[in-house]
Enzyme design. Structure first.
Site, short mmCIF file in Angstrom:
data_model
loop_
_atom_site.label_atom_id
_atom_site.label_comp_id
_atom_site.label_asym_id
_atom_site.label_seq_id
_atom_site.Cartn_x
_atom_site.Cartn_y
_atom_site.Cartn_z
N LYS A 40 0.81 -1.21 0.00
CA LYS A 40 0.00 0.00 0.00
C LYS A 40 0.85 1.28 0.00
O LYS A 40 0.64 2.17 -0.83
CB LYS A 40 -0.91 -0.03 1.23
CG LYS A 40 -1.69 1.21 1.45
CD LYS A 40 -2.20 1.24 2.86
CE LYS A 40 -1.06 1.46 3.84
NZ LYS A 40 -1.52 1.74 5.20
N THR A 41 1.80 1.32 0.91
CA THR A 41 2.64 2.51 1.00
C THR A 41 3.44 2.69 -0.29
O THR A 41 3.65 3.81 -0.75
CB THR A 41 3.60 2.39 2.19
OG1 THR A 41 2.85 2.00 3.34
CG2 THR A 41 4.28 3.71 2.46
N ASP A 224 -4.28 8.16 3.27
CA ASP A 224 -3.85 6.84 3.72
C ASP A 224 -4.81 6.35 4.81
O ASP A 224 -5.39 7.16 5.54
CB ASP A 224 -2.43 6.97 4.30
CG ASP A 224 -1.80 5.62 4.56
OD1 ASP A 224 -2.28 4.62 3.98
OD2 ASP A 224 -0.84 5.57 5.33
N GLU A 225 -4.98 5.05 4.95
CA GLU A 225 -5.84 4.48 6.01
C GLU A 225 -7.22 5.15 6.02
O GLU A 225 -7.72 5.55 7.08
CB GLU A 225 -5.18 4.66 7.39
CG GLU A 225 -3.77 4.12 7.50
CD GLU A 225 -3.72 2.62 7.70
OE1 GLU A 225 -4.76 1.95 7.45
OE2 GLU A 225 -2.67 2.10 8.07
N GLN A 259 -9.46 -3.91 7.87
CA GLN A 259 -8.53 -3.53 8.93
C GLN A 259 -9.03 -2.33 9.71
O GLN A 259 -8.25 -1.62 10.35
CB GLN A 259 -7.15 -3.23 8.34
CG GLN A 259 -6.45 -4.47 7.84
CD GLN A 259 -5.01 -4.19 7.45
OE1 GLN A 259 -4.15 -3.99 8.31
NE2 GLN A 259 -4.74 -4.17 6.15
N ARG A 650 0.03 -10.02 10.41
CA ARG A 650 1.33 -9.44 10.75
C ARG A 650 2.46 -10.43 10.47
O ARG A 650 3.62 -10.05 10.42
CB ARG A 650 1.41 -9.03 12.23
CG ARG A 650 0.42 -8.01 12.72
CD ARG A 650 0.40 -6.77 11.88
NE ARG A 650 -0.64 -6.85 10.88
CZ ARG A 650 -0.72 -6.08 9.81
NH1 ARG A 650 0.20 -5.18 9.59
NH2 ARG A 650 -1.70 -6.23 8.94
#
Length: 802
Positions: A40-41, A224-225, A259, A650
DNA sequence: GCACCCGCAGTTTTT
DNA sequence: CTGCGGGTGC
């Protein structure tokens, strides 16, 4: 669609088709559904780099917003690695950092002093407490904490006191206090976090020229997010770009509904659907290729999250192999769970070559870390716990900052009260009350009322403000470092802590504050924090209060204007003021002693965005995870499940899940059933490694965690231990060492489990919320349909499953 | 004004 | 069982 030279740009190498599609989307609104570990980043930063490289936008036309400073920094770092970059014109930072930047630039338009300071959560609470005292508010009826929650909640909904529907007496009172709190903040020249957002939103809403300026300026807004945005943040974004057809820029919202784990603090996943609808989003791209985890881990994550309804829908896939199965361990107690974990960590490090810092231990709530920490300490395994007090939140640091803030703004009553008698200088509660009364009568700041206090008390107060005044004078023209040193010296803080037996750490921290100031100055000339810029030197250049300000051509010099002093303020923020802002907006590192190779301990929430070679998810028990407070309604349970999904994703190579049958909680032993999440994972991906216990084996009783349903389970469950891993030496003879496995003479016989519907002869139908204790002491908390929630001793009360 | 003691509550958290 | 906050007593 896009320039030819760009399609072959090296930027696009090594991107998968979906990533590439996202990066090269046309300048239209888009939603990127980015699964965990899907890069994503990378997409976000490459998108920005690509836009710049293809000349579609200049740095000044970009607004990129994140939730945490860490994420903003990360983005900036990665971006500068891709492109030689002039970051100055780019607006990249947290929502609050960017709002701060905007408010500084337009402080006059929003009626704030140029040097307004920011209240963090602690400051806000003490401001509210002070207010309550002053207006004789019954703190039983209106706990300050609850008022704080109320006020922050209102602001997040975009509501000023006048906008809050006040149906009942209580709410009316709260609204009144909200108004008084606002007045107080305004008088003192401070803003809380919510106010940063709300005031910035109102600026854009109410000031046409300013709104149009930013709308024309920001051609590309990247978020973002996005699933974590609250109502106000989304409204703020809408102000910045306008609705479709209003000439604003394009929003690229990146997020993952699976998420979304922050509903409890106002996050609205619904913003994603709203965004798609309101902006008629045509481009929705799913990033489902996962680069992090092996197959079994992803299968588990996919299967688990599949139990949620109302998802936007995604399925992670990997090209890596299935990898190792997910290991599941059932412990007799939390203590044993910790012992097992320690043994397993040793194995990972010694035999399997895992680095300690690549091992994470996750838990649902902080209280669970204690047992694990104890076991790790005893085993001599270095570890790090995330999420304690951060640097700028420590009491001694806040004290020093209070002195610094008083130098900057003596009317900051919160800071005044914090240090007026710290270190102690003979100014007591009586005196302070007197001072507060005087200040309230004349509607002035505490500092201005000091001269009216008579007698010795007045003299003491006078000495205090004289000290501040002297400091202010002495610090004129000094560097930030010198200012901090002067304050430490003259405030008496160091001296005070030297006298304290346990003051050594605090002194160390205070000395660290000098370094913090120094490196802050180093970073950006003087306090131009590259991420959350406290002062905008560029945008408002065209927005000055010049005679022609109403008719200014807002377009012309803005996009790549040379750096110019802020024409609206006509002044720059002092290094000190900038540093204080920085301290409030970025509370500092959230982790203990960094550096050494240590196992990482944290809550599941804190683990979001991180990844590790090996992950332990501990305490997977009903009541804990999913948490009892969340398991009662569907939304709560689904958020818990997303939390579990975050935890699972994770892990790169190895994942452990564990639960304990008994656990010390609030000083009592609780008997918890294993989490329902186990039943939502694919059997084929799991491997139970719980060894057979000699105690139960010798008696011939069905061992805990062995085949068959637990005796008290109403419905048969899947076999929890198909094949104990006898083959592995490390597992076959568990060395649970230090203490005896707790005796389990009386296994629960009541046949109840949390969530079960039950019937009571007197109270009627109800639902079991919790079960505690065992044998004769066993108690159950039952929520009755008609008689409220009660704790019942099971040896007495007759509860029958319905 | 300060120190000590009792009582009570006790998910998750960033800015 | 802990930690924090309020209240009381010197």
């Amino acid at each position: 669609m896009f320039p030819e030279n760009a399609s072959s740009s090296p930027l696009l190498h090594n991107l998968n088709p979906e990533q590439r599609a996202a990066v090269t989307l046309p300048a239209e609104h888009a939603l990127i559904l980015a699964g965990a570990g899907s890069g994503k980043t990378r997409v976000l930063t490459t998108r920005i780099a690509w836009l710049l490289q293809t000349g579609q936008v200049t740095p000044g036309g970009i607004l990129a917003v994140t939730f945490t400073n860490k994420a903003a920094k990360e983005m900036l770092t990665r971006l500068s690695a891709m492109l030689p970059l002039n970051v100055r014109g780019m607006w990249m930072g947290t929502f609050h950092g960017l709002c701060n930047r905007m408010l500084r630039a337009h402080h006059r338009s929003v009626n704030l002093p140029a040097t307004f300071q920011i209240l963090d959560t602690q400051d806000q609470l003490s401001a509210i407490k002070r207010l309550c005292k002053q207006f004789n508010v019954d703190e039983e009826r209106f706990p300050p904490k609850q008022l704080q929650y109320f006020i922050s909640g209102c602001k997040e909904e975009g509501q000023r006191p006048g906008d809050v529907p006040a149906r009942d007496e209580d709410t009316r009172k709260k609204v009144e206090l909200y108004q008084l709190y606002e007045d107080q903040c305004q008088r003192e020249g401070v803003v809380d976090f919510g106010e940063l957002m709300l005031r910035s939103y109102e600026l854009l809403r109410d000031q046409d020229a300013i709104r149009e300026h930013y709308r024309r300026r920001f051609r590309h807004v990247l978020v973002d997010e996005f699933q974590d945005t609250n109502r106000l943040q989304y409204a703020w974004l809408k102000m910045i770009v306008g609705l479709p057809g209003e000439g604003g820029g394009a929003i690229m919202a990146v997020g993952d509904d699976d998420q979304s784990i922050y509903a409890f603090r106002g996050a609205r996943v619904g913003n994603m659907a709203d965004f798609v609808r309101e902006y008629q989003v045509r481009h929705q791209i799913k990033l489902e290729q996962n680069y992090r985890s092996y197959g079994h881990i992803l299968d588990s994550a996919n299967a688990l999250i599949g139990h949620n309804t109302a998802r936007l829908g995604k399925n992670l896939r990997t090209t890596q192999g299935a990898g190792e199965p997910v290991r599941v361990f059932e412990a007799a107690s939390d203590f044993e769970e910790a012992q097992w974990l320690v043994d397993e960590v040793r194995q990972l490090v010694r035999n399997d070559g895992f680095a300690r810092h690549e091992i994470a231990v996750l838990y649902r709530s902080n209280a669970q870390s204690r047992v694990i920490e104890t076991a790790l300490v005893n085993a001599g395994i270095p570890y790090r716990v995330y999420g304690g007090l951060r640097f700028f939140e420590r009491a001694e640091i806040k004290h020093a900052l209070a002195y610094l803030r008083l130098i900057e703004n003596p009317r900051d009553d919160t800071s005044f009260l914090r240090v007026v008698n710290f270190p102690p200088r003979g100014i007591g509660a009586r005196t302070i009350e007197q001072l507060q009364d005087l200040a309230r009568e004349s509607g002035c700041a505490l500092v201005d009322a000091v001269s009216a206090v008579p007698g010795k008390a007045g003299a003491n107060l006078g000495a205090f403000i004289a000290k501040i005044d002297v400091l202010r004078e002495q610090t004129q023209g000094r560097t930030l470092r010198e200012i901090i040193e002067l304050v430490l010296e003259h405030s008496g803080l160091i001296e005070h802590y030297r006298a304290d037996r346990e003051g050594a750490d605090r002194i160390e921290n205070l000395e660290e504050l000098v370094n913090a100031g120094e490196s802050f100055v180093m970073q950006e000339g003087f306090g131009r924090d590259a991420v959350a810029l406290p002062l905008d030197e560029q945008a408002p250049a065209a927005l000055g209060q010049s005679p022609a300000s109403q008719g200014l051509d807002l377009d012309a010099p803005v996009l790549d204007a040379p750096l110019a002093p802020d024409q609206e303020t006509g002044e720059t923020l002092s290094p000190l003021a900038a540093f204080l802002t920085h301290a409030a907006l970025e509370a500092g590192d959230n982790q203990a002693q960094a550096g050494q190779d240590a196992v990482q301990l944290m809550t599941v929430h804190a683990s979001k965005g991180l990844e590790f070679d090996a992950v332990f998810i501990t305490g997977l028990e009903e009541g804990l995870f999913p948490h009892e407070n969340s398991a009662s309604d569907r939304d709560g349970l689904e958020e818990e499940r997303r939390l579990m999904y975050v935890a699972i994703t994770r892990a790169r190579k190895r994942l452990y899940l564990s639960h304990a049958q008994t656990r010390m909680l609030h000083g009592q032993t609780r008997y918890n059933l294993r989490s329902r999440f186990f039943d939502e994972l694919p059997e084929g991906a799991l491997k139970w490694i719980t060894p057979k216990r000699s105690a139960s084996a010798s008696t011939g009783a069905a061992p805990w965690g062995s085949s068959g349903a637990m005796p008290w389970e109403a419905a048969p469950r899947r076999n929890p231990t198909p094949q104990p891993a006898w083959g592995r030496s490390s597992l076959s003879a568990p060395d649970f060492g230090a203490g005896p496995v707790p005796e389990r003479k009386s296994e629960p016989e009541h046949g109840l489990r949390v969530g079960m519907a039950v019937f009571h002869n007197k109270f009627g139908e109800g639902k079991v919320l919790a079960i505690e204790g065992a044998g004769a002491d066993a108690r159950a908390q039952v929520q009755f349909t008609r008689h409220g929630t009660k704790w019942l001793a099971l040896s007495v009360a007759k509860l029958t499953p319905v």
